[in-house]
Design a protein around this motif. Structure first.
Motif, PDB file in Angstrom:
ATOM      1  N   THR A  16       0.617  -1.004  -0.247  1.00  0.00           N
ATOM      2  CA  THR A  16      -0.064  -0.094   0.052  1.00  0.00           C
ATOM      3  C   THR A  16       1.227   1.183   0.280  1.00  0.00           C
ATOM      4  O   THR A  16       2.061   1.048   0.189  1.00  0.00           O
ATOM      5  N   GLU A  17       0.716   2.181  -0.195  1.00  0.00           N
ATOM      6  CA  GLU A  17       1.048   3.842  -0.093  1.00  0.00           C
ATOM      7  C   GLU A  17       1.763   4.358   0.752  1.00  0.00           C
ATOM      8  O   GLU A  17       2.473   4.820   1.601  1.00  0.00           O
ATOM      9  N   GLN A  18       0.539   3.742   1.980  1.00  0.00           N
ATOM     10  CA  GLN A  18       0.855   3.708   3.215  1.00  0.00           C
ATOM     11  C   GLN A  18       1.950   3.401   3.777  1.00  0.00           C
ATOM     12  O   GLN A  18       2.713   3.051   5.064  1.00  0.00           O
ATOM     13  N   GLN A  19       1.967   2.023   3.936  1.00  0.00           N
ATOM     14  CA  GLN A  19       3.292   0.715   3.648  1.00  0.00           C
ATOM     15  C   GLN A  19       4.698   2.002   3.290  1.00  0.00           C
ATOM     16  O   GLN A  19       5.738   1.319   3.761  1.00  0.00           O
ATOM     17  N   SER A  20       4.308   1.483   2.174  1.00  0.00           N
ATOM     18  CA  SER A  20       5.945   2.547   1.586  1.00  0.00           C
ATOM     19  C   SER A  20       6.232   4.267   1.804  1.00  0.00           C
ATOM     20  O   SER A  20       6.901   3.742   1.969  1.00  0.00           O
ATOM     21  N   LEU A  21       5.230   4.808   2.117  1.00  0.00           N
ATOM     22  CA  LEU A  21       5.232   6.587   3.638  1.00  0.00           C
ATOM     23  C   LEU A  21       6.259   5.291   4.210  1.00  0.00           C
ATOM     24  O   LEU A  21       7.700   6.527   5.083  1.00  0.00           O
ATOM     25  N   VAL A  22       5.862   4.559   5.153  1.00  0.00           N
ATOM     26  CA  VAL A  22       6.334   4.103   6.207  1.00  0.00           C
ATOM     27  C   VAL A  22       7.764   3.565   5.977  1.00  0.00           C
ATOM     28  O   VAL A  22       8.854   3.944   6.846  1.00  0.00           O
TER      29      VAL A  22
END
Length: 83
Positions: A16-22
């Motif tokens: 996900t985009e959220q995992q990428s940001l993390v």
């Protein structure tokens, strides 16, 4: 037995985009912490030790991570910027 905190910093699959940001935030924290540590910008007590797991089960790298140390306002400010 290692006395420092053991952790798995990165997920194995980023979906996900959220995992990428993390992942990007963690990479930034490692990069900034490593640069400040190697240049000796903050005292030793401003860093914590973490282990990043590698590809193999027992393949781990030790990294020094800046932490919010009350007695070191500069380190605390950089940590807040990276969050």
């Amino acid at each position: 037995m290692k006395t420092a905190q053991m952790c798995c910093i990165f997920v194995h699959v980023v979906v996900t985009e959220q995992q990428s940001l993390v992942v990007i935030k963690k990479l930034l924290a490692i990069a900034v912490s490593t640069i400040t540590y190697l240049r000796g910008l903050f005292p030793e007590k401003a860093y914590g030790i973490k282990y990043v797991e590698g590809k193999e089960r027992f393949d781990e790298e030790k990294v020094m991570i800046l932490r919010e140390e009350r007695s070191c306002p500069g380190a605390r400010q950089i940590v807040q910027w990276c969050v």
